[in-house]
Write an enzyme that holds these catalytic residues in place. Sequence first.
Site, PDB file in Angstrom:
ATOM      1  N   GLY A 197     -11.516  23.628  -0.449  1.00  0.00           N
ATOM      2  CA  GLY A 197     -12.018  24.816  -1.125  1.00  0.00           C
ATOM      3  C   GLY A 197     -11.023  25.635  -1.904  1.00  0.00           C
ATOM      4  O   GLY A 197     -11.420  26.591  -2.587  1.00  0.00           O
ATOM      5  N   GLY A 220     -10.096  18.911  -2.555  1.00  0.00           N
ATOM      6  CA  GLY A 220     -10.436  18.002  -3.649  1.00  0.00           C
ATOM      7  C   GLY A 220      -9.932  18.566  -4.956  1.00  0.00           C
ATOM      8  O   GLY A 220      -8.991  18.071  -5.576  1.00  0.00           O
ATOM      9  N   ARG A 221     -10.541  19.697  -5.359  1.00  0.00           N
ATOM     10  CA  ARG A 221     -10.242  20.295  -6.661  1.00  0.00           C
ATOM     11  C   ARG A 221      -8.751  20.595  -6.847  1.00  0.00           C
ATOM     12  O   ARG A 221      -8.191  20.352  -7.908  1.00  0.00           O
ATOM     13  CB  ARG A 221     -11.026  21.606  -6.790  1.00  0.00           C
ATOM     14  CG  ARG A 221     -10.978  22.218  -8.165  1.00  0.00           C
ATOM     15  CD  ARG A 221     -11.586  23.619  -8.150  1.00  0.00           C
ATOM     16  NE  ARG A 221     -12.814  23.722  -7.430  1.00  0.00           N
ATOM     17  CZ  ARG A 221     -14.035  23.643  -7.994  1.00  0.00           C
ATOM     18  NH1 ARG A 221     -14.149  23.490  -9.290  1.00  0.00           N
ATOM     19  NH2 ARG A 221     -15.109  23.757  -7.251  1.00  0.00           N
ATOM     20  N   ARG A 271     -19.836  20.794 -15.686  1.00  0.00           N
ATOM     21  CA  ARG A 271     -19.559  22.079 -15.047  1.00  0.00           C
ATOM     22  C   ARG A 271     -19.974  23.286 -15.893  1.00  0.00           C
ATOM     23  O   ARG A 271     -20.609  24.199 -15.376  1.00  0.00           O
ATOM     24  CB  ARG A 271     -18.082  22.190 -14.647  1.00  0.00           C
ATOM     25  CG  ARG A 271     -17.594  21.055 -13.739  1.00  0.00           C
ATOM     26  CD  ARG A 271     -16.232  21.330 -13.115  1.00  0.00           C
ATOM     27  NE  ARG A 271     -16.307  22.412 -12.165  1.00  0.00           N
ATOM     28  CZ  ARG A 271     -15.941  23.635 -12.414  1.00  0.00           C
ATOM     29  NH1 ARG A 271     -15.393  23.943 -13.561  1.00  0.00           N
ATOM     30  NH2 ARG A 271     -16.093  24.573 -11.503  1.00  0.00           N
ATOM     31  N   CYS A 331     -29.306  16.549 -26.800  1.00  0.00           N
ATOM     32  CA  CYS A 331     -30.444  17.348 -27.278  1.00  0.00           C
ATOM     33  C   CYS A 331     -30.871  18.369 -26.243  1.00  0.00           C
ATOM     34  O   CYS A 331     -31.973  18.283 -25.670  1.00  0.00           O
ATOM     35  CB  CYS A 331     -31.599  16.414 -27.612  1.00  0.00           C
ATOM     36  SG  CYS A 331     -31.064  15.163 -28.766  1.00  0.00           S
ATOM     37  N   GLU A 332     -30.019  19.283 -25.931  1.00  0.00           N
ATOM     38  CA  GLU A 332     -30.324  20.386 -25.005  1.00  0.00           C
ATOM     39  C   GLU A 332     -29.501  21.584 -25.448  1.00  0.00           C
ATOM     40  O   GLU A 332     -28.301  21.435 -25.733  1.00  0.00           O
ATOM     41  CB  GLU A 332     -29.875  20.060 -23.571  1.00  0.00           C
ATOM     42  CG  GLU A 332     -30.476  18.832 -22.996  1.00  0.00           C
ATOM     43  CD  GLU A 332     -31.227  19.084 -21.703  1.00  0.00           C
ATOM     44  OE1 GLU A 332     -31.396  20.251 -21.305  1.00  0.00           O
ATOM     45  OE2 GLU A 332     -31.647  18.083 -21.116  1.00  0.00           O
TER      46      GLU A 332
END
Length: 429
Positions: A246, A286-287, A323, A355-356
Amino acid sequence: MPQSELPPFFSRNDVGDLQIEQVSAGEIVEHFDSPTYVYSRAAIESAFNALTAAFGERAHRICYAVKANSNIGILNVLARLGAGFDIVSYGELARVMAAGGDPGRCVFSGVGKSADEIRGALEAGIGCLNVESEAELQRIADIAAAMQQIAPISLRVNPDVDARTHPYISTGLKDNKFGIAIDEALPLYEWAHAHPALEVTGIDCHIGSQLTDVSPFRDAAERVMNLAHRLAERGITLQHLDLGGGLGIRYTDETPPAAADWIEAIRSVVDADPLARELPIWIEPGRFIAGPAGALLTRVEYLKPGEHKSFAIVDAAMNDLMRPALYGSDMAIVLAGQAPGDRDMDTWEIVGPICETGDFLGHGRALELAQGDLLAVLGAGAYGFSMASNYNTRPRAAEVLVDGHTVHEIRRREPLDSLWALEQLPVAD
Ligand code: LLP
């Protein structure tokens, strides 16, 4: 993050081009095209080593959270450093083994482990199953008994601590689906302790991701120690404490704690307690390990200046890096080359070809852009490629690992026909 500020092992060469260790972003894209993920091996190693150094002589295990970046090339670098791994599916365990990692140094977290996954993990000799519910504990006991094996388990307790991070990545509150409420853990521990097919080895907790303050870690450690005492009173001794991952990183203007501050916050609680002084501390970062080590290189396809908004349409999209679209995350975007002095600075929406309307990598970025420029999204080493998809039938990007002057292609760009290789035309009647 100001344009001039780059993560460790990222720099500018004499002509202002972005370099990853000794290799320029331009060279990488020349060979591997764009979009491409690039990672620095030295950055991964230095983050891992900073954590190791913070533990000093203290017994510990760093279980890298595979979900952050699960490329076997990255896992191999970490396995060589002696990492353990935090996995959340049998697939991740299989990757760890393919990368040369030791299943005996893996912890298996996750709220929905299937019977097959539990069986597979026990067959592989998993280090510890982090159990997230009473029903899962029962299932593990049944499977282990049927296999005539003893399953090493920890309960993942939910300490009800507010990690003060984005609600989607906060996991340690009562309202979250994760873990077993810490107040309800005791009877389950007693049940597991008495069960012949289970071996209670530890307590586990993980309160959230991208934390920028150490106090929730300290609070969680205190609650875990409190439970450890209640277990000891009942004759249940532990072999480790797993305090999760974390630790946050700097994407733009965050000021996260250093590795040493995080470990010190945990140790200030655990080392002060005679019960736990000798107990190995496990963590699941992780990050912190993979994030700052990676960038997504992407080329400007078109500029579309407008009266209200100006769009820079790049060749990477939300399918490559989710993200910003999913969490509204701000990630630094820099020019990978030096802009010639005669360009005007403008404020750009950095968007992809999907296309969003939600397909963006960054809003309102002040950059001196021209068509064909190469950009780098920084801090993209974690939860970048690992969350990528093939939406809009876009092949996933190539991934390369830079090691000094050397570039290793650790995943080639997906060939287009591989995207429908598992599909079939309906049988004609
Ligand atoms: N352990 C467990 C049980 C986890 O669920 C996680 C992350 C970690 C460790 C590693 O946390 P880290 O050290 O990386 O913060 N996709 C989101 C992040 C999701 C994190 C999920 N769990 C993002 O891009 O921000």
